[in-house]
Design an enzyme around this catalytic site. Sequence first.
Site, mmCIF file in Angstrom:
data_model
loop_
_atom_site.group_PDB
_atom_site.id
_atom_site.type_symbol
_atom_site.label_atom_id
_atom_site.label_comp_id
_atom_site.label_asym_id
_atom_site.label_seq_id
_atom_site.Cartn_x
_atom_site.Cartn_y
_atom_site.Cartn_z
ATOM 1 N N GLU A 23 0.945 -1.272 0.256
ATOM 2 C CA GLU A 23 -0.009 0.064 0.236
ATOM 3 C C GLU A 23 0.956 1.388 0.011
ATOM 4 O O GLU A 23 1.978 1.319 0.162
ATOM 5 C CB GLU A 23 -0.884 -0.108 1.333
ATOM 6 C CG GLU A 23 -0.311 -0.041 2.511
ATOM 7 C CD GLU A 23 -1.149 0.974 3.636
ATOM 8 O OE1 GLU A 23 -1.620 1.728 3.336
ATOM 9 O OE2 GLU A 23 -1.270 0.002 4.752
ATOM 10 N N LYS A 158 -3.482 -1.788 15.657
ATOM 11 C CA LYS A 158 -3.085 -0.928 16.768
ATOM 12 C C LYS A 158 -3.827 -0.958 18.001
ATOM 13 O O LYS A 158 -5.192 -0.918 17.908
ATOM 14 C CB LYS A 158 -2.669 0.470 16.509
ATOM 15 C CG LYS A 158 -1.350 0.415 15.587
ATOM 16 C CD LYS A 158 -0.636 1.865 15.671
ATOM 17 C CE LYS A 158 0.513 2.027 14.896
ATOM 18 N NZ LYS A 158 0.430 2.143 13.779
HETATM 19 O O1 PSU Z 1 -1.079 1.106 11.935
HETATM 20 C C1 PSU Z 1 -1.486 1.653 10.940
HETATM 21 N N1 PSU Z 1 -2.945 1.511 10.718
HETATM 22 C C2 PSU Z 1 -3.483 1.969 9.716
HETATM 23 C C3 PSU Z 1 -2.692 2.755 8.708
HETATM 24 C C4 PSU Z 1 -3.348 3.220 7.329
HETATM 25 O O2 PSU Z 1 -4.672 3.966 7.775
HETATM 26 C C5 PSU Z 1 -5.735 3.228 7.169
HETATM 27 C C6 PSU Z 1 -6.917 3.063 7.752
HETATM 28 O O3 PSU Z 1 -7.279 4.401 7.996
HETATM 29 P P1 PSU Z 1 -8.998 4.615 8.603
HETATM 30 O O4 PSU Z 1 -8.888 4.263 9.926
HETATM 31 O O5 PSU Z 1 -9.099 6.238 8.449
HETATM 32 O O6 PSU Z 1 -9.748 3.841 7.905
HETATM 33 C C7 PSU Z 1 -4.819 1.732 6.622
HETATM 34 O O7 PSU Z 1 -5.749 1.152 5.660
HETATM 35 C C8 PSU Z 1 -3.446 2.001 6.336
HETATM 36 O O8 PSU Z 1 -3.391 2.685 5.136
HETATM 37 C C9 PSU Z 1 -1.154 2.688 8.773
HETATM 38 O O9 PSU Z 1 -0.581 3.429 8.282
HETATM 39 N N2 PSU Z 1 -0.881 2.196 9.896
#
Ligand code: PSU
Length: 315
Positions: A23, A158
């Site tokens: 990604e 996390k």
């Molecule tokens: O520990 C992490 N969690 C999530 C992300 C990033 O954040 C996105 C999720 O964002 P949201 O919670 O806004 O859906 C994930 O798909 C990933 O790209 C990240 O870089 N590192």
Amino acid sequence: MSIAVAPEVAAALARGAAVVALESTIISHGMPYPKNLQTAVEVEAVVRETGAIPATIAILDGVPHVGLSSEQLKRLAISGRQFQKTARRDIAHVVASGGNGATTVSATMFFAHKVGIPIFVTGGIGGVHRHGEQTMDISSDLTELGKTPVAVISAGVKSILDISRTLEYLETQGVTVAAYRTNEFPAFFTETSGCQAPCRVDSAEECAKIIYANRNLHLCSGILIAVPIPTHHAASGNIIESAIQKALKEAEEKRIIGNAITPFMLERVKELTGGSSLEANIALVKNNARLGAEVAVALSNLQQREAKRIGRSAL
Ligand SMILES: O=c1[nH]cc([C@@H]2O[C@H](COP(=O)(O)O)[C@@H](O)[C@H]2O)c(=O)[nH]1
């Protein structure tokens, strides 16, 4: 929709060789420059050393790209947050407006599946946010896992998120969740979360067999393989937890909502832990990349063996 697939990636897919999707939000929004570029290059190198072809996914000038050149990777890393964080819901707009998008897990899975890449490596996926039962803030990564047959290798989720509700939601979405060489679902910076994983796998071959079965049965849903952070990089749970509590409070006070929460939390936790979270983050992504590439190689071998066996029995 036209998708630009890098020639090396297209050639590997055509001959059934191992390919691993990666990604781009982790590069643009997850880490600062130049560490982000260094990490992206090193992660691609780990995938290659292990025998697979890396395919980093992003939208450049309105065109979805699967597999970036070193120039394109550099542009993404330097531009950072100028690239739009692009989840599934944002894809059409970024493409239609000729914009630049860094794909999250949901959007990366979408494009990987479109071009036939069954395995995707990242650091952590999104999940159900804390207090999600009130805010309904649930990452579209989870619904994408419910409907797109791609196996995502991550270090779990996390603890800025509600891990047990995230697992509940994955169950509702019918996602196969397996922990690698452990019975417990890992929490990104720490090996444990207090939550049991629904199933356990102990080798890349076992992971490949699950992906193969999922495809053969046309289950059409995704798979999450959760790999614990290597022990010597694991952070102290207490330090991380107190940083998270502080960052959560700040996010509430600043009224940060929606897709800004995850980048805000990642940045604040990094600052509050004196940057040690960034080093741990880099180490675990590389660890995931190694396993992801091993799984891709095992899957490619399994497919070739099965194709031969079926060919023989048809004679
Ligand atoms: O520990 C992490 N969690 C999530 C992300 C990033 O954040 C996105 C999720 O964002 P949201 O919670 O806004 O859906 C994930 O798909 C990933 O790209 C990240 O870089 N590192």
